[in-house]
Design a protein around this motif. Structure first.
Motif, short mmCIF file in Angstrom:
data_model
loop_
_atom_site.label_atom_id
_atom_site.label_comp_id
_atom_site.label_asym_id
_atom_site.label_seq_id
_atom_site.Cartn_x
_atom_site.Cartn_y
_atom_site.Cartn_z
N ASP A 92 0.08 45.07 29.98
CA ASP A 92 -0.53 44.38 30.94
C ASP A 92 -0.14 45.04 32.37
O ASP A 92 0.88 45.18 32.65
N LYS A 122 5.42 44.87 38.05
CA LYS A 122 6.62 44.21 38.32
C LYS A 122 7.84 45.46 37.83
O LYS A 122 8.80 45.32 38.38
N GLU A 140 -0.06 43.73 35.37
CA GLU A 140 0.74 43.14 36.28
C GLU A 140 2.22 43.33 35.73
O GLU A 140 3.23 43.46 36.77
N TYR A 141 2.73 43.23 34.80
CA TYR A 141 3.82 43.52 34.08
C TYR A 141 4.45 44.84 34.62
O TYR A 141 5.57 45.24 34.75
N HIS A 197 -5.11 44.98 40.43
CA HIS A 197 -3.94 43.85 40.61
C HIS A 197 -3.22 44.13 41.79
O HIS A 197 -3.04 43.14 42.35
N THR A 236 -4.76 42.25 44.88
CA THR A 236 -4.69 40.74 44.69
C THR A 236 -3.37 40.24 45.32
O THR A 236 -3.05 39.12 45.33
N GLU A 237 -2.54 41.18 45.50
CA GLU A 237 -0.82 40.99 45.57
C GLU A 237 -0.82 40.59 47.35
O GLU A 237 -1.52 41.57 48.27
#
Length: 147
Positions: A101, A107, A103-104, A143, A146-147
């Motif tokens: 993922d 992070k 997004e993960y 991604h 979009t942050e």
């Protein structure tokens, strides 16, 4: 006789080592889940400051699973999902793009934005990327925007 294998390395924070190993044992032995190949490796590594290292800013427990190619993808996905609550980081050299993922990953790797800037700066033509990496890096960039 030799076997072709696929592998995945998941790194976890070293401190809850007992909890992680007990959880893996419970998942396999008590719950009856099957590890599709006979061996895996567990090792500890000291933290480092390499921007995209699994050991960045934390001592690390590596769990390196091997599986026959036909069983690898579903099993690796299961293990990644199972170990996500332990803040696992996938090793870049062993199937990072598979089942991940974006997004993960962003992070888990705090320097991801800077890493993507460096990729664009030093490999503008994409000579050091294959089709899988191009797609993966595009997903990461999408991604990040979009942050």
């Amino acid at each position: 006789m030799s076997y072709v294998t696929s592998k995945i390395k998941l790194s976890l924070m070293l401190l809850p080592v007992d909890e992680v190993l007990k959880s893996i044992r419970e998942w396999t032995v008590i719950e009856g889940n099957h590890i599709p190949y006979y061996n895996f490796e567990i090792r500890a590594t000291k933290q480092d400051n390499a921007m995209m290292s699994c050991c960045f800013d934390r001592d690390t427990l590596y769990v390196d699973f091997k599986a026959k190619p036909a069983e690898a993808a579903p099993f690796f996905k299961q293990m990644e999902e199972f170990l996500t609550p332990y803040d696992c980081r996938k090793h870049w050299g062993t199937g990072f793009c598979n089942n991940s993922d974006p997004e993960y990953a962003i992070k888990q790797f705090p320097n991801m934005r800077r890493f993507m800037e460096l990729i664009d700066e030093f490999d503008r033509e994409g000579k050091f990327r294959n089709a899988e990496l191009r797609l993966w890096f595009q997903n990461i960039n999408d991604h990040l925007k979009t942050e």
